[in-house]
Design a protein around this motif. Structure first.
Motif, PDB file in Angstrom:
ATOM      1  N   ALA A 177       0.830  -1.212   0.000  1.00 14.19           N
ATOM      2  CA  ALA A 177       0.000   0.000   0.000  1.00 14.19           C
ATOM      3  C   ALA A 177       0.864   1.262   0.000  1.00 14.19           C
ATOM      4  O   ALA A 177       0.530   2.253  -0.656  1.00 14.19           O
ATOM      5  CB  ALA A 177      -0.931  -0.011   1.210  1.00 14.19           C
TER       6      ALA A 177
ATOM      7  N   VAL B 245      -3.449   3.550  -3.356  1.00 17.16           N
ATOM      8  CA  VAL B 245      -3.515   3.266  -1.912  1.00 17.16           C
ATOM      9  C   VAL B 245      -4.963   3.029  -1.487  1.00 17.16           C
ATOM     10  O   VAL B 245      -5.273   2.083  -0.751  1.00 17.16           O
ATOM     11  CB  VAL B 245      -2.918   4.435  -1.090  1.00 17.16           C
TER      12      VAL B 245
ATOM     13  N   TYR C 264      -6.258  -0.223  -2.819  1.00 18.93           N
ATOM     14  CA  TYR C 264      -5.608  -1.336  -2.104  1.00 18.93           C
ATOM     15  C   TYR C 264      -6.268  -1.568  -0.751  1.00 18.93           C
ATOM     16  O   TYR C 264      -6.586  -2.700  -0.384  1.00 18.93           O
ATOM     17  CB  TYR C 264      -4.114  -1.045  -1.909  1.00 18.93           C
ATOM     18  N   MET C 265      -6.495  -0.497  -0.001  1.00 17.04           N
ATOM     19  CA  MET C 265      -7.089  -0.653   1.329  1.00 17.04           C
ATOM     20  C   MET C 265      -8.538  -1.130   1.230  1.00 17.04           C
ATOM     21  O   MET C 265      -9.006  -1.907   2.069  1.00 17.04           O
ATOM     22  CB  MET C 265      -7.024   0.668   2.101  1.00 17.04           C
TER      23      MET C 265
END
Length: 488
Positions: free
Chosen positions: A317, A332, A335-336
């Protein structure tokens, strides 16, 4: 005459804080048998707070004398936090009753921790950042040690508290340095001051050098919160020692909130020092990916393996943050968003690892699961393949977005390290699959109590499998959220 601040941008947080206090009173009056009632009301509170977030979504709004900001990025990340908190709480109910931990304080602490996380995400000042972080941390210290009859749980809570106090000290020291050299703690004023220095030539004078040293301490404290190397030392012990549903909670909601805070702090007030903080993030990302890949191989406890896996995922991330671009921040966020269902699904399976009423955590305890519980084994296979980044599962696209961002910024070495770490990490994910399908079964797991675990497993698995068919809603929302940080 004192004028009241505009409360509307912070309405979800205010509602959730009031709900937490109300739930505490309900628990006190109804007694120890009220845990399920309080937990159900807590989940309802999370849903209502999410609805208030969506309904109140608009442009950027700043209130409480510039301490609190509401924007597209905050809304997206807060919804992720609320989803993670609600599902982790639902997963925990049968477990805490079975383990004799059923006390109404448990869901109340989840609510208070979530309020802290939401305040962190909307922090627009170093002081409000600290207040949100501490509200979250104090609640998490308690839930880590919630099983008072377990020596491991008490040890996990103590370790987390001691190392958390150290990270708080680092944060306060860094904050005091930044305030001492620039005379403000406001994110907007910090950005303005640093842009003025950059316009003046960007020479590292005594003032700017002092700010950079302060920024290093702030980054160290935030790296601790996301468990990035070299500030990861608490993660394996706390993940292993804390009650399993608490570990599931740690793996999703606080991780998302801390990553959101990390992004906001570096992009907004310190955006003009990108070339300085980029070096820290590049090193932390590379080390996290490497340690997460290699240290997990030797693990025999699945919760410790998930701890090292989470360290590796934080490294991936951080690739997007290392890029320092709007596309990187989009990576990011995506991804989270994908990491949440992957982790919740994996921990739903871990919570199902119960033999003759006793919770087991060894990887070898999964032996023959493909024969004894094929549905459970298939769900865990999907989670492991997705975490390894095997296409066309959602985890592959999560890594694709962050890799694309760093390659466009010509961080080729970092991208190569990430690819190699992905290959190495596949070793321990495949080891779990081998144990489930090729080892002889020992004893079948007990059938999960209630519908929570099967339901969450089903939803997580479906999301991960079908994401590639319809990625646009998530990626579009992530792009809009990232754009709000860059004035879009």
């Amino acid at each position: 005459m004192v004028s009241l601040p505009d409360l509307m941008p912070a309405l979800p947080e205010i509602f959730l804080a009031c709900a937490g206090m109300a739930l505490l009173l309900i628990g006190v009056f109804l007694g120890e048998k009220s845990t399920r009632i309080v937990a159900s009301l807590a989940v309802m509170s999370f849903i209502i707070a999410g609805a208030l977030l969506v309904m109140g979504q608009g442009g950027r709004a700043v209130t409480f004398n510039g301490m609190f900001v509401a924007d597209g990025f905050a809304v997206f990340m807060k919804i992720l936090v609320l989803i993670g908190s609600a599902l982790a709480l639902i997963l925990s109910l049968d477990y805490i009753e079975h383990e004799g931990m059923s006390r109404f304080e448990f869901p109340v602490l989840f609510v208070l921790a979530t309020v802290g996380m939401m305040l962190m995400i909307s922090a627009n000042n170093l002081i409000s950042l600290y207040l949100g972080l501490e509200l979250q941390s104090l609640s998490l210290y308690v839930v880590a040690a919630f099983n008072r009859d377990s020596e491991r749980s008490s040890e996990a809570g103590l370790k987390y508290f001691v190392l958390g106090a150290l990270s708080s000290g680092l944060l306060l020291y860094g904050t005091s340095l930044v305030y001492g050299f620039l005379g403000t703690t406001s994110f907007d004023a910090l950005a303005q001051a640093l842009s003025g220095q950059a316009a003046a030539g960007g020479v590292l004078g005594g003032s700017q050098m002092g700010v950079i040293i302060g920024l290093v301490f702030i980054c160290a404290a935030l790296a601790f919160k996301v468990s990035a190397v070299p500030f990861h030392m608490w993660t394996p012990d706390v993940y292993e020692g804390a009650p399993t549903p608490v570990t599931a909670f740690f793996a999703v909601a606080p991780k998302v909130a801390a990553m959101a805070l990390f992004v906001r702090v570096l992009v907004e007030p310190f955006g003009h020092l990108t070339s300085q903080w980029q070096q820290i993030i590049v090193v932390a990302s590379a080390l996290s990916m490497i340690l997460g890949a290699y240290a997990a191989i030797a693990q025999t406890n699945i919760k410790r393996l998930m701890a090292y896996s989470s360290i590796g995922h934080v490294g991936f991330a951080l690739l997007g943050l290392a890029a320092g671009t709007q596309q990187g921040i989009t990576g990011v966020i995506v991804y989270m968003a994908i990491y949440v269902p992957m982790s919740l699904g994996a921990f739903a399976v871990i919570l199902s690892m119960r033999i003759n009423g006793k919770q087991v955590e060894g990887i070898q305890d999964l032996a023959g699961l493909g024969k004894t519980s094929p549905g459970l084994a298939f769900a865990l296979v999907i989670m492991m393949f997705s975490m390894a980044g095997i296409p066309p599962l959602a985890g592959f696209f999560a890594k694709l977005y962050v890799f694309k961002a760093v390659i466009e910024q010509q961080f080729y070495v970092l991208a190569v390290i990430g690819v190699l770490a992905s290959v190495v990490s596949a070793v321990y994910y495949l080891k779990i699959i081998r144990v489930m399908y090729f080892d002889e079964p020992k004893v079948a797991f007990d059938k999960p109590e209630g519908a929570a675990i099967p339901a969450i497993l089903t939803v997580s698995t479906l999301f991960i499998v079908v994401f590639w068919l319809l990625p646009a809603p998530l990626t579009g929302a992530a792009q809009a959220a990232a754009a709000s940080l860059f004035g879009g």
